[in-house]
Design an enzyme around this catalytic site. Structure first.
Site, PDB file in Angstrom:
ATOM      1  CB  SER A   1      -8.362   0.324   5.506  1.00 58.57           C
ATOM      2  OG  SER A   1      -9.114   1.497   5.388  1.00 58.57           O
TER       3      SER A   1
ATOM      4  CB  SER B   1      -8.282   3.318   2.715  1.00 59.19           C
ATOM      5  OG  SER B   1      -7.424   2.758   3.682  1.00 59.19           O
TER       6      SER B   1
ATOM      7  CE  LYS C   1      -4.032   1.786   2.595  1.00 54.75           C
ATOM      8  NZ  LYS C   1      -4.943   1.509   3.738  1.00 54.75           N
TER       9      LYS C   1
HETATM   10  N1  GLN Z   1     -13.343   3.743   6.299  1.00 49.98           N
HETATM   11  C1  GLN Z   1     -12.670   4.123   7.491  1.00 49.98           C
HETATM   12  C2  GLN Z   1     -12.256   5.567   7.412  1.00 49.98           C
HETATM   13  O1  GLN Z   1     -12.456   6.169   6.438  1.00 49.98           O
HETATM   14  C3  GLN Z   1     -11.494   3.221   7.763  1.00 49.98           C
HETATM   15  C4  GLN Z   1     -10.314   3.527   6.945  1.00 49.98           C
HETATM   16  C5  GLN Z   1      -9.104   2.720   7.352  1.00 49.98           C
HETATM   17  O2  GLN Z   1      -9.202   1.685   8.000  1.00 49.98           O
HETATM   18  N2  GLN Z   1      -7.947   3.236   7.001  1.00 49.98           N
HETATM   19  O3  GLN Z   1     -11.737   6.115   8.320  1.00 49.98           O
END
Ligand code: GLN
Length: 486
Positions: free
Chosen positions: A173, A149, A74
Site C-alpha cells: 500500500s 491503499s 494517511k
Molecule cells: N492490496 C492489499 C490488500 O488489499 C494491500 C493493502 C495494504 O498494503 N494495506 O490487502
C-alpha cells in the site's frame, strides 16, 4: 517555484529565507482548495492549525529537521487533532485520545501535518476505490486510480498539495501507489517503524513508511520516523542508522538479483516490462552485476497473503461493534447480538465485509489447519526463498506493479483481478523485508502514466537499499517528472 517542492527544496528555501513556512503552507492549502475537489486526496484538512504552526516555525519557536515542511498523513494514523476515520463509515466521527508515535515524531521534527488522506477502507484495497468517502483520482490522469491503499497520500503529493506524505503498507500500500503516481515509496522492514497508533489491518504485516519525490526525501523521513518505541513491542531496539549519511556513495560490486519467477509472472504490461528491462540496463551501465536468483514459492504469495491478512483483519475488526468502538445503529434491536450485527452491517463497506468473512471462515475450527496454518507454512517457505536469494545478491529488482494506473471502475467489480495487482508487493510483507518503489519511466503518450521499479533487500538493510535506489535516481530523469495539472 513552490509547486512540487521536494522536502530538500522546501527546507533549503525556508532556511535561506527565500520563502517562509507560512507562504509554503498557504501555497499547499491553495493547491488543495483548487485541485482536491477533483482529486479527493484528503479526508480532512487543518488550515488554521497548520498556519499557526508555520508561524511558530517562522518565528524560530519550532525547529527540527522538517521544520516548516507541509506533509500529509494517511487517515489510519491516529492524531489527537481532528478525526481518524480509516475512510470507513464506522469510524467517521472517531477522535483518537492519543497520537501515533509516527505523528508525534513528525511534529517533534517540525513537520506541519496539513491533513489526513483518503485510503481504501481500513487499508484493504489496491485502488482507493474502497473508501466510504469516494475514490481518490490519479493526478496524472483523473480517469484512473492512484493505486492503494495509500492512494490519498500518493495523490496529494503527486498533485503538489504537500512536499511528502506518510502511508502504511501491509501488502504493497505504499509502494504500489508510489509506482502508479510517479513517486518514491518505501516500506521499511517489519519492526523498523513503530506501529503504535496505526489502526491495525494485519498486525504481523503492517508497516508505516514515506512517500516522496526523491530517494533523499524518503531517507529524510525515515530518519525521523524510524526507531524503537516501547509502546510497540514489535518495534526492534536496533539503533537507527543515519539514512542520509552515505546516500550518494554507490555500492561497490553491487549484485542485483533477477528472479526468474518474476519474469514468468503473467499479466505484466509490455510497457512495464520494457521500462524495467531498461532500468536493469542502467544498473549494468553503473557497474552492477546481475545474478539469477530463484524465489520458487512466489506463485503462492497472493494466496497466502489473502488468507493471512484477512484472518488478522477479521480479528482486528472485531472491536468495531458499536459498543467498544464505532458507529452504532439507530434501528431498534432485540438484543446485543443484533446491535453488533446491525451496527457492523451499516458501518463496514463491501470489501471489508468480504475480508471479515474470508478471515473468519479460514480461522474457524475444521478449516484452520487447511487454510490459516497452511498459509503460515507458505510464509516460512517464502521467507526462506528470500534468505537464500540474498546470499547471492544485495537486492532483488522487479516491477512494483504489473500494470500502470488502471481506470476507475476497471477492477472494482472483480476482487480477484484487484488482488492480482499485488503479485510483486505482498511477499516483502510476508517475509518482513524492506522494499522501495522508484519511478522508472512512463507509458506512451497521449496521457503518459508513471511506471515503478521495485528493489527488495534483506531485513534492516534500508541504508543499503536507499543507496542502491539513489544510484539509479542519480542516473535517470524520472524523479523530475510532474503531472500536467489543470
Ligand atoms: N492490496 C492489499 C490488500 O488489499 C494491500 C493493502 C495494504 O498494503 N494495506 O490487502
Amino acid at each position: 517555484m513552490l509547486a512540487f517542492d521536494t522536502i530538500a527544496d522546501a527546507i533549503q528555501a525556508i532556511r535561506s529565507k527565500t520563502i517562509s513556512s507560512t507562504q509554503l503552507v498557504r501555497y499547499a492549502l491553495a493547491q488543495i482548495d483548487k485541485l482536491d475537489p477533483a482529486i479527493k486526496a484528503f479526508n480532512s484538512v487543518y488550515p488554521d492549525q497548520s498556519l499557526a504552526r508555520a508561524k511558530e516555525v517562522d518565528a524560530g519557536r519550532i525547529t527540527g529537521p522538517l521544520a516548516g515542511v507541509p506533509i500529509a498523513l494517511k487517515d489510519n494514523i491516529c492524531t489527537t487533532f481532528g478525526t481518524t476515520t480509516c475512510s470507513s463509515k464506522i469510524l467517521a466521527n472517531f477522535r483518537s485520545p492519543y497520537a501515533a508515535t509516527v505523528a508525534k515524531k513528525l511534529e517533534a521534527a517540525g513537520a506541519i501535518i496539513l491533513g489526513k488522506t483518503n485510503l481504501d477502507e481500513f487499508a484493504r484495497g489496491s485502488s482507493t476505490e474502497n473508501s466510504a468517502f469516494g475514490p481518490t483520482r490519479n493526478p496524472w490522469d483523473t480517469a484512473r486510480v492512484p493505486g492503494g491503499s495509500s492512494g490519498g497520500s500518493a495523490a496529494a503529493l503527486a498533485a503538489g498539495m504537500c512536499c511528502a506524505s506518510i502511508g502504511s503498507d501491509t501488502g504493497g500500500s505504499i509502494r504500489q501507489p508510489a509506482s502508479l503516481c510517479g513517486l518514491v515509496g518505501l516500506k521499511p522492514t517489519y519492526g523498523r517503524v513503530s506501529r503504535y497508533g496505526l489502526v491495525a489491518y494485519a498486525s504481523s504485516l503492517d508497516q508505516i513508511g514515506p512517500l516522496a519525490w526523491t530517494v533523499a526525501d524518503a531517507a529524510t523521513l525515515l530518519n525521523v520516523i524510524a526507531g524503537h518505541d516501547p509502546n510497540d513491542s514489535t518495534s526492534v531496539p536496533h539503533p537507527r542508522p543515519d539514512y542520509l549519511a552515505h546516500l550518494h556513495q554507490p555500492i561497490k560490486g553491487l549484485r542485483l538479483g533477477i528472479a526468474k519467477e518474476y519474469q514468468l509472472a503473467s499479466g505484466i504490461d509490455p510497457q512495464v516490462k520494457t521500462a524495467v528491462a531498461a532500468a536493469i540496463k542502467t544498473y549494468q551501465a553503473l557497474g552492477a552485476q546481475l545474478v539469477d536468483v530463484s524465489l520458487p514459492h512466489t506463485e503462492y504469495g497472493i494466496a497466502a497473503y489473502y488468507i493471512i491478512a484477512p484472518c488478522e483483519a477479521s480479528s482486528n475488526l472485531a472491536r468495531y461493534d458499536g459498543v467498544h468502538f464505532g458507529h452504532r445503529t439507530k434501528e431498534p434491536v432485540r438484543d446485543i447480538i443484533e446491535l453488533f450485527s446491525k451496527s457492523r452491517a451499516e458501518g463496514f463497506g463491501e470489501e471489508v465485509q468480504r475480508r471479515i468473512m474470508i478471515g473468519t471462515y479460514a480461522l474457524s475450527s475444521g478449516y484452520y489447519d487447511a487454510y490459516y496454518l497452511r498459509a503460515l507454512k507458505v510464509r516460512t517457505l517464502i521467507r526462506r526463498d528470500f534468505d537464500n536469494a540474498f546470499t547471492h545478491c544485495h537486492a532483488i529488482l522487479c516491477p512494483t506493479s504489473p500494470v500502470p494506473a488502471f481506470a476507475v471502475g476497471e477492477k472494482s467489480a472483480d476482487p480477484l483481478q484487484m488482488y492480482l495487482v499485488d503479485v510483486f508487493t505482498v511477499t516483502a510483507n510476508i517475509a518482513a523485508i524492506p522494499g522501495i518503489s522508484l519511478p522508472c519511466g512512463f507509458t506512451a503518450a497521449p496521457k503518459p502514466l508513471p511506471i515503478g521499479l521495485q528493489l527488495l533487500g534483506p531485513a534492516f538493510t534500508e541504508q543499503k537499499l536507499l543507496r542502491i535506489a539513489q544510484m539509479y535516481e542519480s542516473a535517470t530523469p524520472w524523479h523530475n517528472h510532474r503531472p500536467p495539472l489543470a
